[in-house]
Design a protein around this motif. Structure first.
Motif, PDB file in Angstrom:
ATOM      1  N   SER A  51      -9.627 -41.403 -67.480  1.00 42.86           N
ATOM      2  CA  SER A  51     -10.358 -40.593 -66.515  1.00 42.86           C
ATOM      3  C   SER A  51     -10.133 -41.113 -65.105  1.00 42.86           C
ATOM      4  N   GLY A  52      -9.996 -40.203 -64.150  1.00 44.42           N
ATOM      5  CA  GLY A  52      -9.838 -40.588 -62.761  1.00 44.42           C
ATOM      6  C   GLY A  52     -11.092 -41.266 -62.234  1.00 44.42           C
ATOM      7  N   ASP A  53     -12.256 -40.899 -62.795  1.00 49.27           N
ATOM      8  CA  ASP A  53     -13.510 -41.515 -62.368  1.00 49.27           C
ATOM      9  C   ASP A  53     -13.511 -43.005 -62.656  1.00 49.27           C
ATOM     10  N   PHE A  54     -12.977 -43.391 -63.796  1.00 43.48           N
ATOM     11  CA  PHE A  54     -12.946 -44.797 -64.178  1.00 43.48           C
ATOM     12  C   PHE A  54     -12.095 -45.598 -63.195  1.00 43.48           C
ATOM     13  N   TRP A  65     -11.548 -44.850 -60.043  1.00 40.96           N
ATOM     14  CA  TRP A  65     -12.279 -44.946 -58.773  1.00 40.96           C
ATOM     15  C   TRP A  65     -13.382 -45.994 -58.843  1.00 40.96           C
ATOM     16  N   VAL A  66     -14.075 -46.080 -59.966  1.00 42.83           N
ATOM     17  CA  VAL A  66     -15.146 -47.079 -60.115  1.00 42.83           C
ATOM     18  C   VAL A  66     -14.558 -48.484 -60.053  1.00 42.83           C
TER      19      VAL A  66
END
Length: 91
Positions: A45-48, A50-51
């Motif tokens: 996931s792209g969210d991971f 970014w985090v």
């Protein structure tokens, strides 16, 4: 040559046959699977990402900023006896 008939994972009927090498099709429903094609594996996931990037930046910022109450190795956090001014005794 005996046909291999398997249970269909979609309709659960014993109607899954091998049509060609690595191609299985159900005679009862519309299920079809080509085992020669690679499965669509989920991408990270792209969210991971970014985090992780945000956490790394925060760590770098916190290491560079002085925090109150925590002293650096060169500066003591509380005055020592050597750093206190001398007081003359009263007569």
């Amino acid at each position: 040559m005996a046909a291999n008939i398997l249970d269909c994972p979609k309709c659960s009927k014993r109607a899954l046959v091998e049509r060609r090498n690595d191609l299985y099709q159900c005679l009862s429903c519309d299920f079809k699977r080509d085992l020669a094609e690679p499965k669509n594996e989920k991408q990270p996931s792209g969210d991971f990402v970014w985090v992780l990037l945000l956490a790394f930046i925060m760590i770098l910022l916190l290491q560079g900023l002085p925090i109150r109450g925590i002293s650096s190795p060169n500066q003591p956090s509380s005055p020592t006896l050597d750093s206190l001014p001398e007081v003359n005794e009263l007569p």
